[in-house]
Each structure stands twice: as structure tokens, then as C-alpha cells.
Write a protein that holds these residues in place. Structure first.
Motif, mmCIF file in Angstrom:
data_model
loop_
_atom_site.group_PDB
_atom_site.id
_atom_site.type_symbol
_atom_site.label_atom_id
_atom_site.label_comp_id
_atom_site.label_asym_id
_atom_site.label_seq_id
_atom_site.Cartn_x
_atom_site.Cartn_y
_atom_site.Cartn_z
ATOM 1 N N VAL A 54 36.834 38.954 53.860
ATOM 2 C CA VAL A 54 37.453 39.142 52.541
ATOM 3 C C VAL A 54 38.426 40.314 52.651
ATOM 4 O O VAL A 54 38.040 41.397 53.111
ATOM 5 N N PHE A 55 39.683 40.110 52.248
ATOM 6 C CA PHE A 55 40.679 41.185 52.308
ATOM 7 C C PHE A 55 40.617 41.979 51.011
ATOM 8 O O PHE A 55 41.291 41.637 50.027
ATOM 9 N N LEU A 56 39.818 43.032 51.014
ATOM 10 C CA LEU A 56 39.651 43.820 49.772
ATOM 11 C C LEU A 56 40.982 44.405 49.297
ATOM 12 O O LEU A 56 41.240 44.493 48.105
ATOM 13 N N LYS A 110 40.423 29.535 31.441
ATOM 14 C CA LYS A 110 40.753 29.668 32.863
ATOM 15 C C LYS A 110 40.572 31.111 33.332
ATOM 16 O O LYS A 110 40.271 31.348 34.499
ATOM 17 N N ALA A 111 40.736 32.067 32.413
ATOM 18 C CA ALA A 111 40.529 33.464 32.827
ATOM 19 C C ALA A 111 39.067 33.692 33.188
ATOM 20 O O ALA A 111 38.761 34.471 34.091
ATOM 21 N N PHE A 112 38.156 32.984 32.489
ATOM 22 C CA PHE A 112 36.732 33.120 32.814
ATOM 23 C C PHE A 112 36.484 32.698 34.266
ATOM 24 O O PHE A 112 35.852 33.421 35.039
ATOM 25 N N SER A 113 37.018 31.529 34.645
ATOM 26 C CA SER A 113 36.818 31.052 36.025
ATOM 27 C C SER A 113 37.438 32.025 37.025
ATOM 28 O O SER A 113 36.859 32.304 38.077
ATOM 29 N N ALA A 114 38.635 32.534 36.674
ATOM 30 C CA ALA A 114 39.305 33.463 37.588
ATOM 31 C C ALA A 114 38.536 34.784 37.687
ATOM 32 O O ALA A 114 38.449 35.390 38.756
ATOM 33 N N GLN A 115 37.942 35.212 36.568
ATOM 34 C CA GLN A 115 37.129 36.439 36.594
ATOM 35 C C GLN A 115 35.926 36.245 37.511
ATOM 36 O O GLN A 115 35.602 37.093 38.336
ATOM 37 N N VAL A 116 35.277 35.082 37.353
ATOM 38 C CA VAL A 116 34.057 34.846 38.137
ATOM 39 C C VAL A 116 34.398 34.785 39.623
ATOM 40 O O VAL A 116 33.737 35.434 40.445
ATOM 41 N N VAL A 117 35.448 34.052 39.965
ATOM 42 C CA VAL A 117 35.764 33.929 41.392
ATOM 43 C C VAL A 117 36.192 35.293 41.950
ATOM 44 O O VAL A 117 35.819 35.661 43.075
ATOM 45 N N SER A 118 36.908 36.073 41.158
ATOM 46 C CA SER A 118 37.339 37.401 41.645
ATOM 47 C C SER A 118 36.129 38.313 41.837
ATOM 48 O O SER A 118 36.053 39.067 42.818
ATOM 49 N N LEU A 119 35.183 38.254 40.902
ATOM 50 C CA LEU A 119 33.976 39.095 41.035
ATOM 51 C C LEU A 119 33.138 38.646 42.236
ATOM 52 O O LEU A 119 32.552 39.469 42.940
ATOM 53 N N LEU A 120 33.109 37.335 42.492
ATOM 54 C CA LEU A 120 32.372 36.854 43.671
ATOM 55 C C LEU A 120 33.034 37.355 44.946
ATOM 56 O O LEU A 120 32.358 37.734 45.900
ATOM 57 N N LEU A 121 34.366 37.368 44.944
ATOM 58 C CA LEU A 121 35.073 37.892 46.122
ATOM 59 C C LEU A 121 34.773 39.372 46.324
ATOM 60 O O LEU A 121 34.573 39.837 47.447
ATOM 61 N N LEU A 122 34.755 40.119 45.202
ATOM 62 C CA LEU A 122 34.412 41.543 45.314
ATOM 63 C C LEU A 122 33.000 41.686 45.874
ATOM 64 O O LEU A 122 32.747 42.512 46.756
ATOM 65 N N ALA A 123 32.078 40.856 45.371
ATOM 66 C CA ALA A 123 30.684 40.933 45.837
ATOM 67 C C ALA A 123 30.628 40.678 47.343
ATOM 68 O O ALA A 123 29.983 41.430 48.091
ATOM 69 N N LEU A 124 31.322 39.647 47.803
ATOM 70 C CA LEU A 124 31.293 39.324 49.239
ATOM 71 C C LEU A 124 32.008 40.408 50.050
ATOM 72 O O LEU A 124 31.542 40.810 51.118
ATOM 73 N N GLY A 125 33.143 40.886 49.520
ATOM 74 C CA GLY A 125 33.916 41.911 50.235
ATOM 75 C C GLY A 125 33.141 43.222 50.355
ATOM 76 O O GLY A 125 33.110 43.846 51.418
ATOM 77 N N PHE A 126 32.506 43.645 49.265
ATOM 78 C CA PHE A 126 31.701 44.882 49.312
ATOM 79 C C PHE A 126 30.547 44.704 50.299
ATOM 80 O O PHE A 126 30.256 45.593 51.106
ATOM 81 N N ALA A 127 29.890 43.546 50.211
ATOM 82 C CA ALA A 127 28.723 43.299 51.064
ATOM 83 C C ALA A 127 29.131 43.308 52.536
ATOM 84 O O ALA A 127 28.430 43.854 53.388
#
Ligand code: F6R
Length: 618
Positions: free
Chosen positions: A287-289, A412-429
Motif C-alpha cells: 500500500v503506497f501510504l 458513493k462517498a460512503f463507499s469511497a470512505q470505506v475503501v480509503s479507510l481499509l487502505l489506511l488499515a492495510l497500509g498502517f498494518a
């Protein structure tokens, strides 16, 4: 909330202001008005209700003017009548305002003693008269240098008033200069060819220019046809960055859809794809943080995460909590911004606070992030609008890339928020080494499949339309889900109530027995989210409990789940998929269900009553 447009240049028609306000219509409003300076006089037309009522009055305005301002008002002080609509006039000055002046009563008393006559119940009229009063004094102090007098007068006004404001100001004594000043309410400056603009949102300006400046709090701008100057509230001149906006006017059209909301639901696959774009390496699984905007945050430092948000963005945060905790092995607290800001906050320099906001302007979220900053927490803004107030105040700004969202209800912002937060979760992890390469790669692969799964789910739209007809006459509907589907149940209930005005509540299915089950009888519909995930057996038992009490079940589950289908009055199938993909599909179903129910009930889908897209007052 209120929409603002302003123009100075070679000439604009009333239609220009009208169309600018149309672009801001989605923000929510209940009266409108335009003021133009022509032939040494201020001309004003205002109307109660929607913009169409103002349109009938445009013929009474000058056909062209070099300067003008327009406003859509969302009533706070005083009913939404024509008298209370902005702009308000005091002598040679016309002023419009987005925000709330808290100490307006004492200023009004002072001005009444000075013989100012008030024609409205608004807090804004106070600002117009106070500015007129201060200007008269400053004219003497500045030997009738009217631009300087107005600048000084505005600086005096903003020091006197308490509250929030974005002002647009014109004067027939200075017919070629547009003034604006702001604190806590947004103002964007647009730079054109021989014309300059102000607006409360970029969407009002993208038909005219892509070059924009975001005014910060405690700033005042003086705009002429071919120049602009920006000052702080001490009167010092300041330089600002010019943004190049990548949204196009085309993105703000309905493109054949009957409503923005429907269009935006169908844009969810693209919104997710855009949010993932260039942020993951699908070959080496990384993931490119930095691409997510994480440039200043020390990812190894924080020991706890707090997510602060309102409404749908709050539910996106609640959903993300499952994954942030699982992948990063950290405690994650999700807080309503309106509560967080008034409560003792335990955040400190070992806390990461993520503000989630589509608009980036929600006042509660903005004020809450200020509390976190005072406590030295690291802060990330996850926003959809570049250059927003929340984005600029945080250490890092992560753009979710959903594209402009016009429908008041967030989809659509809800879906984009969720996918962005999942990326942050994976990137941080990944960075904190709390996730195995295998889990990381598996989840990245799954996220890449989300768009095509949503596309398949959206094909159920007609069936969902038919089912929605059963809900039109309902007074109350319950939604249940477990695990990640619990926030989705609450999101589904929020959408139904805000669009169709049907009372709806979302519950964690396991909580039914602790109270809500008392509501169940043969008249009540319960929307049960029951895909075959880790919680399926438990939810299935809860559905039986509802069924045995006569409740009417609309189930959302995996296609081919005959058991679930047989106990449901109506069944909506989604393709079997991995758990991380599920919330995108079940939320798309519920967004469609709310859309069709509201439409079949004859409600205004894109602008539900009493609501505003960007909630810039408390
Ligand atoms: C519901 C909805 C609102 C917003 C909330 C926060 O459909 O749109 O609940 O989610 O007002 O707005 P943002 O995300 O702009 O801070």
C-alpha cells in the motif's frame, strides 16, 4: 448550508448568479436572493422557497452588471421568508452571510440606539448595518478612500461579532470591488480572465474557472476585475496558493439519470476504483501510504486511533474500526464529532485522530479535530473535496476521490470512505508489521474485486424498486445486522429516514432481545442483513425470533440461500464473496432501497426536507 456566489468583472447577467446558485442547490436552502450594482444603485430581488421562485423575478434585475452577489439561505434566525432572505441592504451596502452571529442581540440594541431600522428577524441584517455604521466612521478616518474604508470597516465588524461567518459584500459607492471575509464557514475565490468570483463551494465556479484559492479563517479578500488581494484580520497582506481543480462541469450533470442520487449510487464502482487507483501495488502487494496523502504522520508512533465524523461518515468509521483493529492490533474508538468536541478527550501525542468527512466542511468535525490538535494528537483528514477546511487543518489530507457528490444523501462517498479507510488499515498494518504478507495480499486482491461486485449488485435495482413499494406506506422499519453489517444496518436506516421520512432504526442483531424485540408484530417490516459471513448463524437465529413474533422479513443474503429466502417475505440476493467485499454490496442495496422508497412515496430525493449537504452550522 447557505450557498454563496459573487462576481466582479466585465459583466454578468442575473442568470449567471441564478445558475451559480443552482450549482449550490444541493447544499439545502429555503430562500434565495441576488443583489447587483448598476447605475450607482443596488438592485435586489429575493424569494421565499426554491430557486424557481427567484427565477420569476430575475427580469426585475438589471440585464447586466459588473458586480453582484447571490445567496441560498438555510434558515437559522428567522423563518424562511422573503424579508429574511439575503442579501440584506444597509444604505449603499448589500451583504450576504453564511454562518451564525451569536451576539447579534447586543449589536442590534446598539444599532437601534443609532437609529438603524431592522426589516428582518435575521442575525445577518445586524452585520449589514454594523458594516454601514463602521464604514461611515472609516470614511472620515481614511479621507474618503472608500476601498480602504471598507476594508477597515470589515476588519472592525469581524472583531465585534462572535460566531461564524463567510460574508459577500458589495457597495454602490465602490461599484467595481467585491469584498469577502470568513471565519469557520467556507469561501473559495475563483480567478478568471478579466473577472473574479467568490463562492461557498467549488461546484459553483467550475463552469467558469479551474483556478481557485481557498480562503482560510481570519482572512479578508478584495477582488477587482483584474486583481485580487488577501489580508489577515490584522490587515496585513498575505500570499496564497492557487489550486488547479480537477473536477469538470460534466461531473455535475445527471448524465441521463433521473436524480443525482441514483447517478451517484451507480457511480460507486468507479468511486471505489478511483480511491484505489495508484495507491496499491497489485503485483508485489504493497500500500503506497504517500499516495494516500500520508506524508507527515508518524505511522509507528500512535498507540490508539480515534475516528471522528458525523452521519454516514460516522458509519463508515464504525465499519472501518473492525478492520483497523483486526489488521493493526490497536484500539480504535469511533466518535460522533458533535459529542467529541464537548467531552473530555483522552487523545494525546500517541493518538492518531482521523476526521472523516465527504465535504470537509462539517463544522462539528472541524471543531472536534481542533480539540485533538490541542491535545497534540496526530491528525489525518479523509475528505472528498481538496482544499477543504478539515483537509487544511490536519497534519495530512487524504482525498477519497469519489468525485463530486451532489445528492444530499451520501452514497458513493460512503463507499469511497470505506475503501480509503481499509487502505489506511492495510497500509498502517504493513508498516507496523502487524499483518502477514499473505493476509495483506489476499485483502488487496479482494479490494480490487469490489467494483465489479458492486456492478453486479446494482443490477438488482428493479427488483429493489418493486420491494420498496411495500415500504411506502410504513410508519416505521427496523434494520438489523451483526459485525461489519451493524454499521450498514444503521446506514440503511439513516438513508431511509432522511429520504422518505419513515422512522427507521438500525440495530446490532444481538441487541434485539435487550429491548427492540418488543416492537415486533405482524405489521412491522425488518430488513435483515444476513450474508454468509462469520456471523451468519447468529443472525439467522435472530431472524427466526422475528419471524416467530409475526415480523415481516426483507432479507439481504447470498444468492442461492434457500433457507433465508424461504423465511423471508422478500429476498435480495448478492453474489457470494469475501467478507471484506460484503459491506459495499449490502450498503449499495440499502442505498437503492432508500432511493426507490422515497421516489415511490413522492419525496424530493436529491434535496430531502430540512437537510443540507454541507453542515456548516452547529
Ligand atoms: C447522510 C449524510 C449525512 C453526512 C453528514 C456528514 O446521507 O449525507 O449524514 O454524512 O452530514 O457530512 P460530511 O461527510 O460532509 O462531514
Amino acid at each position: 448550508m447557505c450557498g454563496v456566489i459573487g462576481y466582479v468583472g466585465k459583466g454578468a447577467s442575473p442568470e449567471f448568479f441564478f445558475l451559480g446558485l443552482k450549482r449550490l442547490e444541493y447544499r439545502g436552502y429555503d430562500s434565495t436572493g441576488i443583489a447587483m450594482v448598476f447605475d450607482g444603485k443596488i438592485h435586489v430581488q429575493r424569494a421565499e422557497g426554491k430557486l424557481i421562485n427567484l427565477h420569476e423575478k430575475l427580469q426585475h434585475l438589471p440585464s447586466r452588471a459588473n458586480i453582484g452577489i447571490g445567496h441560498t439561505r438555510w434558515a437559522t434566525h428567522g423563518r424562511p421568508t422573503e424579508d429574511n432572505a439575503h442579501p440584506h441592504v444597509s444604505g449603499h451596502i448589500a451583504l450576504l452571510h453564511n454562518g451564525i452571529i451569536e451576539n447579534y442581540r447586543e449589536i442590534k440594541n446598539f444599532l437601534q440606539e443609532k437609529k438603524y431600522v431592522f426589516l428582518s428577524d435575521t442575525d445577518t441584517e445586524v452585520a449589514a448595518h454594523l458594516l454601514h455604521y463602521e464604514f461611515s466612521l472609516e470614511q472620515k478616518n481614511t479621507s474618503h478612500n472608500n476601498i480602504l474604508a471598507m476594508k477597515n470597516a470589515i476588519l472592525n465588524v469581524v472583531k465585534t461579532i462572535k460566531g461564524t461567518f463567510a460574508f459577500g459584500i458589495i457597495s454602490s459607492l465602490i461599484p467595481d470591488v467585491l469584498f469577502t471575509a470568513k471565519y469557520a464557514s467556507p469561501i473559495i475565490i475563483g480567478l478568471g480572465e478579466n473577472e473574479n468570483y467568490i463562492a461557498s463551494g467549488m461546484t459553483a465556479l467550475i463552469d467558469h474557472t479551474k483556478k481557485m484559492i481557498v480562503l482560510d479563517d481570519y482572512e479578508l479578500a478584495i477582488l477587482k476585475q483584474d486583481s485580487y488581494e488577501i489580508f489577515d484580520f490584522q490587515g496585513n497582506k498575505i500570499e496564497k496558493n492557487i489550486l488547479s481543480v480537477d473536477w469538470s462541469a460534466q461531473m455535475l450533470e445527471k448524465n441521463g439519470f433521473s436524480h443525482f442520487m441514483l447517478k451517484e449510487i451507480f457511480e460507486q464502482p468507479e468511486a471505489v476504483a478511483q480511491s484505489l487507483n495508484s495507491r496499491i501495488d497489485p503485483i508485489d502487494y504493497h500500500v503506497f501510504l504517500e499516495e494516500l496523502g500520508i506524508k507527515n504522520t508518524n505511522v509507528l508512533l500512535f498507540e490508539k486511533i480515534q475516528i471522528i465524523a458525523c452521519g454516514t461518515s460516522f458509519y463508515a468509521g464504525l465499519l472501518a474500526k473492525f478492520y483497523l483493529e483486526k489488521f493493526c492490533c490497536l484500539t480504535v474508538e469511533v466518535e460522533l464529532a458533535s459529542e467529541y468536541r464537548y467531552r473530555y478527550s483522552t487523545s494525546n501525542n500517541k493518538t492518531l485522530v482521523i476526521a472523516v468527512s465527504q465535504s470537509g466542511e462539517t463544522i462539528d468535525t472541524l471543531q472536534a479535530i481542533k480539540v485533538a490538535k490541542e491535545n497534540n494528537a496526530q491528525t489525518i483528514a479523509l475528505v472528498n473535496v481538496r482544499g477543504s477546511s478539515i483537509g487544511r487543518i490536519c497534519d495530512d489530507e487524504s482525498i477519497m476521490h469519489a468525485g463530486p457528490e451532489v445528492g444530499v444523501a451520501s452514497t458513493k462517498a460512503f463507499s469511497a470512505q470505506v475503501v480509503s479507510l481499509l487502505l489506511l488499515a492495510l497500509g498502517f498494518a504493513e508498516k507496523r508489521k502487524t499483518i502477514s504478507k499473505e493476509t495483506l495480499s489476499c485483502n488487496i486482491d479482494n479490494l480490487l474485486k469490489v467494483s465489479s461486485y458492486i456492478e453486479k449488485t446494482l443490477k438488482e435495482s428493479d427488483k429493489i424498486n418493486q420491494i420498496s413499494q411495500k415500504l411506502v406506506a410504513e410508519k416505521s422499519v427496523l434494520f438489523i445486522g451483526r459485525g461489519p453489517q451493524w454499521p450498514i444496518a444503521m446506514e440503511g436506516a439513516l438513508k431511509l429516514k432522511e429520504l422518505s421520512y419513515i422512522h427507521a432504526e438500525g440495530f446490532a442483531a444481538g441487541e434485539l432481545k435487550h429491548g427492540p424485540i418488543a416492537l415486533i408484530d405482524e405489521n412491522l417490516y425488518v430488513i435483515c442483513i444476513a450474508p454468509k459471513d462469520a456471523y451468519y448463524e447468529k443472525v439467522y437465529s435472530n431472524i427466526h425470533e422475528i419471524k416467530s413474533r409475526g415480523g415481516k422479513i426483507i432479507a439481504i443474503g447470498f444468492e442461492g440461500d434457500k433457507d433465508l429466502e424461504s423465511i423471508s417475505e422478500h429476498f435480495i440476493g448478492i453474489s457470494p464473496c469475501e467478507e471484506i467485499i460484503l459491506p459495499f454490496l449490502t450498503s449499495a442495496v440499502l442505498h437503492l432501497l432508500a432511493y426507490w422508497t422515497a421516489l415511490n412515496k413522492g419525496c424530493d430525493v436529491d434535496q430531502p426536507r430540512n437537510l443540507a449537504k454541507s453542515v456548516t452550522v452547529e
